[in-house]
Write a protein that holds these residues in place. Sequence first.
Motif, PDB file in Angstrom:
ATOM      1  N   GLY A 199       0.786  -1.369   0.040  1.00 51.94           N
ATOM      2  CA  GLY A 199       0.061   0.061  -0.076  1.00 51.94           C
ATOM      3  C   GLY A 199       0.800   1.179   0.243  1.00 51.94           C
ATOM      4  N   ASP A 200       0.195   2.406   0.253  1.00 48.73           N
ATOM      5  CA  ASP A 200       0.994   3.713   0.009  1.00 48.73           C
ATOM      6  C   ASP A 200       1.556   4.002   1.419  1.00 48.73           C
ATOM      7  OD1 ASP A 200       2.103   6.299  -0.345  1.00 48.73           O
ATOM      8  OD2 ASP A 200       0.124   7.037  -0.750  1.00 48.73           O
ATOM      9  N   LEU A 201       2.861   3.783   1.756  1.00 43.39           N
ATOM     10  CA  LEU A 201       3.202   4.103   2.981  1.00 43.39           C
ATOM     11  C   LEU A 201       4.059   5.181   3.191  1.00 43.39           C
ATOM     12  CD1 LEU A 201       4.986   0.290   3.707  1.00 43.39           C
ATOM     13  CD2 LEU A 201       2.632   1.283   4.282  1.00 43.39           C
ATOM     14  N   ALA A 202       4.096   6.137   1.929  1.00 43.38           N
ATOM     15  CA  ALA A 202       4.665   7.436   1.971  1.00 43.38           C
ATOM     16  C   ALA A 202       4.079   8.255   3.000  1.00 43.38           C
ATOM     17  CB  ALA A 202       4.521   8.136   0.698  1.00 43.38           C
ATOM     18  N   GLU A 203       2.847   8.388   3.444  1.00 44.06           N
ATOM     19  CA  GLU A 203       1.930   9.027   4.310  1.00 44.06           C
ATOM     20  C   GLU A 203       2.128   8.570   5.627  1.00 44.06           C
ATOM     21  OE1 GLU A 203      -2.473   7.638   4.009  1.00 44.06           O
ATOM     22  OE2 GLU A 203      -1.656   8.478   1.953  1.00 44.06           O
ATOM     23  N   HIS A 204       3.156   7.641   5.957  1.00 38.27           N
ATOM     24  CA  HIS A 204       2.989   6.908   7.539  1.00 38.27           C
ATOM     25  C   HIS A 204       4.415   7.136   7.986  1.00 38.27           C
ATOM     26  CE1 HIS A 204      -0.973   5.524   7.279  1.00 38.27           C
ATOM     27  NE2 HIS A 204      -0.882   4.949   6.066  1.00 38.27           N
ATOM     28  N   ARG A 205       4.804   7.541   9.028  1.00 33.45           N
ATOM     29  CA  ARG A 205       6.058   7.300   9.594  1.00 33.45           C
ATOM     30  C   ARG A 205       6.278   5.932  10.038  1.00 33.45           C
ATOM     31  NH1 ARG A 205       7.093   9.539  15.378  1.00 33.45           N
ATOM     32  NH2 ARG A 205       8.400   7.715  15.808  1.00 33.45           N
ATOM     33  N   ILE A 206       7.257   5.293   9.561  1.00 34.27           N
ATOM     34  CA  ILE A 206       7.734   3.986   9.805  1.00 34.27           C
ATOM     35  C   ILE A 206       9.035   3.595  10.785  1.00 34.27           C
ATOM     36  CG2 ILE A 206       8.369   1.589   8.860  1.00 34.27           C
ATOM     37  CD1 ILE A 206       6.912   2.205   6.364  1.00 34.27           C
ATOM     38  N   ILE A 207       8.896   2.857  11.978  1.00 29.24           N
ATOM     39  CA  ILE A 207      10.022   2.998  12.668  1.00 29.24           C
ATOM     40  C   ILE A 207      10.928   1.804  12.376  1.00 29.24           C
ATOM     41  CG2 ILE A 207      10.612   2.621  15.255  1.00 29.24           C
ATOM     42  CD1 ILE A 207       9.145   5.252  14.800  1.00 29.24           C
ATOM     43  N   ASP A 208      10.250   0.756  12.264  1.00 27.35           N
ATOM     44  CA  ASP A 208      11.066  -0.500  11.643  1.00 27.35           C
ATOM     45  C   ASP A 208      10.627  -1.200  10.492  1.00 27.35           C
ATOM     46  OD1 ASP A 208      12.311  -3.111  11.827  1.00 27.35           O
ATOM     47  OD2 ASP A 208      12.386  -3.388  13.592  1.00 27.35           O
ATOM     48  N   GLY A 209      10.869  -0.660   9.237  1.00 27.46           N
ATOM     49  CA  GLY A 209      10.409  -1.318   7.939  1.00 27.46           C
ATOM     50  C   GLY A 209      10.122  -2.595   7.910  1.00 27.46           C
ATOM     51  N   ASP A 210      11.136  -3.637   8.688  1.00 29.69           N
ATOM     52  CA  ASP A 210      10.904  -4.955   8.408  1.00 29.69           C
ATOM     53  C   ASP A 210       9.732  -5.502   9.275  1.00 29.69           C
ATOM     54  OD1 ASP A 210      13.306  -5.308   6.646  1.00 29.69           O
ATOM     55  OD2 ASP A 210      14.733  -5.724   8.325  1.00 29.69           O
ATOM     56  N   ARG A 211       9.641  -5.017  10.440  1.00 34.58           N
ATOM     57  CA  ARG A 211       8.425  -5.396  11.245  1.00 34.58           C
ATOM     58  C   ARG A 211       7.442  -4.904  10.570  1.00 34.58           C
ATOM     59  NH1 ARG A 211       9.983  -7.938  15.944  1.00 34.58           N
ATOM     60  NH2 ARG A 211      12.077  -7.369  16.809  1.00 34.58           N
ATOM     61  N   ALA A 212       7.233  -3.642   9.862  1.00 35.87           N
ATOM     62  CA  ALA A 212       5.952  -3.132   9.348  1.00 35.87           C
ATOM     63  C   ALA A 212       5.475  -4.229   8.174  1.00 35.87           C
ATOM     64  CB  ALA A 212       6.204  -1.902   9.038  1.00 35.87           C
ATOM     65  N   ALA A 270       2.255  -8.993   6.132  1.00 40.02           N
ATOM     66  CA  ALA A 270       2.190 -10.054   5.697  1.00 40.02           C
ATOM     67  C   ALA A 270       1.510 -11.045   6.657  1.00 40.02           C
ATOM     68  CB  ALA A 270       3.701 -10.683   5.426  1.00 40.02           C
ATOM     69  N   ALA A 271       1.674 -10.834   8.005  1.00 37.47           N
ATOM     70  CA  ALA A 271       0.825 -11.503   8.828  1.00 37.47           C
ATOM     71  C   ALA A 271      -0.478 -11.435   8.775  1.00 37.47           C
ATOM     72  CB  ALA A 271       1.283 -11.230  10.361  1.00 37.47           C
ATOM     73  N   ILE A 272      -1.012 -10.104   8.339  1.00 38.71           N
ATOM     74  CA  ILE A 272      -2.586 -10.112   8.404  1.00 38.71           C
ATOM     75  C   ILE A 272      -3.038 -10.757   7.117  1.00 38.71           C
ATOM     76  CG2 ILE A 272      -4.105  -8.114   7.866  1.00 38.71           C
ATOM     77  CD1 ILE A 272      -2.330  -6.271   9.526  1.00 38.71           C
ATOM     78  N   GLY A 273      -2.264 -10.538   5.980  1.00 34.25           N
ATOM     79  CA  GLY A 273      -2.824 -11.417   4.811  1.00 34.25           C
ATOM     80  C   GLY A 273      -3.803 -10.598   3.810  1.00 34.25           C
ATOM     81  N   ASP A 274      -4.495 -11.691   3.438  1.00 40.11           N
ATOM     82  CA  ASP A 274      -5.522 -10.935   2.370  1.00 40.11           C
ATOM     83  C   ASP A 274      -6.895 -10.597   3.354  1.00 40.11           C
ATOM     84  OD1 ASP A 274      -7.771 -10.532   0.623  1.00 40.11           O
ATOM     85  OD2 ASP A 274      -7.863 -12.796   0.005  1.00 40.11           O
ATOM     86  N   ARG A 275      -7.354  -9.215   3.172  1.00 38.10           N
ATOM     87  CA  ARG A 275      -8.208  -8.405   3.974  1.00 38.10           C
ATOM     88  C   ARG A 275      -9.561  -9.448   3.910  1.00 38.10           C
ATOM     89  NH1 ARG A 275      -5.935  -4.614   7.223  1.00 38.10           N
ATOM     90  NH2 ARG A 275      -4.248  -4.082   6.545  1.00 38.10           N
TER      91      ARG A 275
END
Length: 124
Positions: A2-15, A20-25
């Motif tokens: 998705g579009d992550l440019a508008e979000h602040r990410i602390i740890d990209g790998d964990r995000a 991936a853990a959430i999977g298909d909506r």
Amino acid sequence: MGDLAEHRIIDGDRACDAVAAIGDRADVSRWAGVFAMLGEPGRLAILLAVHHAGPISVSDLAVAVGMNDAAVSQALRLLRHQQAVVSERDGRVIRYRLTDPVVGELLTRVRPAPQLHHGSAVTH
């Protein structure tokens, strides 16, 4: 992701791992429906009875769960819509059985199979 440019990410790998853990909506929505179905005590009681004692009639379910036949029938309509149970005709009697094996596994975790006494009279 998705579009992550508008979000602040602390740890990209964990995000990314979290996405991936959430999977298909759609799968998340389906599971939310399953948990909502299990989240109402009357429906959960009906499902436990059907799972462990089915195929079983509406009247017998009503006795087991302490509800009237109309309330059990209404709950069974929802459970059929969720594809958790199906009805089967046995002569003049309609009996319900569990069809979703994943729901069955969850129900077994909620309440392991009790010792059943098929053919004995109800004494409660």
